[in-house]
Motif scaffolding. Sequence first.
Motif, mmCIF file in Angstrom:
data_model
loop_
_atom_site.group_PDB
_atom_site.id
_atom_site.type_symbol
_atom_site.label_atom_id
_atom_site.label_comp_id
_atom_site.label_asym_id
_atom_site.label_seq_id
_atom_site.Cartn_x
_atom_site.Cartn_y
_atom_site.Cartn_z
ATOM 1 N N TYR A 56 0.833 -1.214 0.000
ATOM 2 C CA TYR A 56 0.000 0.000 0.000
ATOM 3 C C TYR A 56 0.864 1.259 0.000
ATOM 4 O O TYR A 56 0.599 2.216 -0.741
ATOM 5 N N ARG A 75 3.597 4.942 -8.647
ATOM 6 C CA ARG A 75 2.736 5.673 -9.591
ATOM 7 C C ARG A 75 3.466 6.899 -10.136
ATOM 8 O O ARG A 75 3.410 7.189 -11.342
ATOM 9 N N HIS A 132 -5.914 1.228 -4.140
ATOM 10 C CA HIS A 132 -5.450 2.103 -5.209
ATOM 11 C C HIS A 132 -5.997 1.683 -6.574
ATOM 12 O O HIS A 132 -5.967 2.479 -7.512
ATOM 13 N N LYS A 165 -6.473 4.411 -9.614
ATOM 14 C CA LYS A 165 -5.422 5.421 -9.725
ATOM 15 C C LYS A 165 -4.189 4.847 -10.424
ATOM 16 O O LYS A 165 -3.341 5.594 -10.907
#
Length: 411
Positions: free
Chosen positions: A33, A40, A237, A243
């Motif tokens: 996490y 990203r 996510h 995302k």
Amino acid sequence: MSLSRHNVSAYAGKLGSVKEYLLLALVTAAVTYLLVPPVRAFALRIGAAPEVRERDVHKVPTPRLGGLAMFGGMAAGLFMATQLPHVGGAISSGQTGNTVIALLAAGGLIVLTGFLDDWLGMDALVKFGGQVASGGILVYFGMNLPFLPLPQSWGGSTGLDGNLRTVLTILIVVVVINAVNFVDGLDGLAAGIVGIAALATFAYSIVLSQTSSGSRINVTAAVTAILIGMCLGFLPHNFNPAKIFMGDTGAMLLGLLLATSLVTVTSSVEPVAGINKFPVILPLVLPIAVMVLPLADLIMAVVRRTSAGLSPFHPDRGHLHHRLLDLGHSQRRSVLIMYAWTFLFAFTIVGLSIGGVPLILFPLTILLAVAVLVLMALPKLRSRQDATRYHRSVGAHAASPTRHRDVTTPR
């Protein structure tokens, strides 16, 4: 009835081992996490967020490479496993004593293969070669299929020679990797399905470990605990609206670990040490049960594409999740339906493994399956009902001039 000191000690030991597995899952989930945001940012910086393709269901370019965060979580989970008394001893003994090295080496290769494909693009045959090589690494470190637990009427447990166990293990790895990769088409779909499959396999391994002290079943529990943590850490996510995508980097890594757990659980114990009245068949059926949707999607895709004269790896919009979308389901609803199917089949088989399952389970399973089908059809039914109401309303207003003047123009 009082328990003996030996039984109390054994029970406490089993409870302690379960706590260690839960700690593995928690650490893996937390690290995964926390690694997603920097991964990203890295994906955006190197341009690993390609334009939306015609077959894609998302509307805006989304960064890939989420598998890098998963690999970091896996590495953290494996390191934690070596520090725990019960799990550390299990993964460092027996035929699978090189579990940590095997998974880091095979996982590292498959992540590198997926990373290059997500970033620069890669020929399907090159990816296939990376998958085969990863399976070969597992075999080299002893994580293979040494025998098949068959019924006595079929000759009993059948040992496999070196060549056959190598071929079968690599075949399982390649098939599971591609099945997970094929099903990775909606936000949160692959991570959720693999997480449920890992949870079912983990439950089976914990129950089986009550009657078996073999290292392979403990390796199965450790691998599935880490796999559950990877999926749980990534899903916040990745669930719609996502995302970040896991990409081939993550899908192939999840497939590799799931295949590893299925290989080790299939040959965990000899059939005579079964835990219920289905001791022989269940180790063979469980891998199919937990992979029923990805495998079905893979088989249908291969048949569909080859019958059209295309490569089995040629992309299209004929997957199961595309069909659910075409029925009118939203992305979230489609994903939840496929979660339900995976849970239903996987835990039905695990329920059988525990023993003493009443016959009523089978008609209940059928009813649940029908209920899921009804839920799948609900959006279509609603749209038909809304259309019928609309036409009736328009007809009524047309027949009444006074009411027609009161009708406002719809937006």
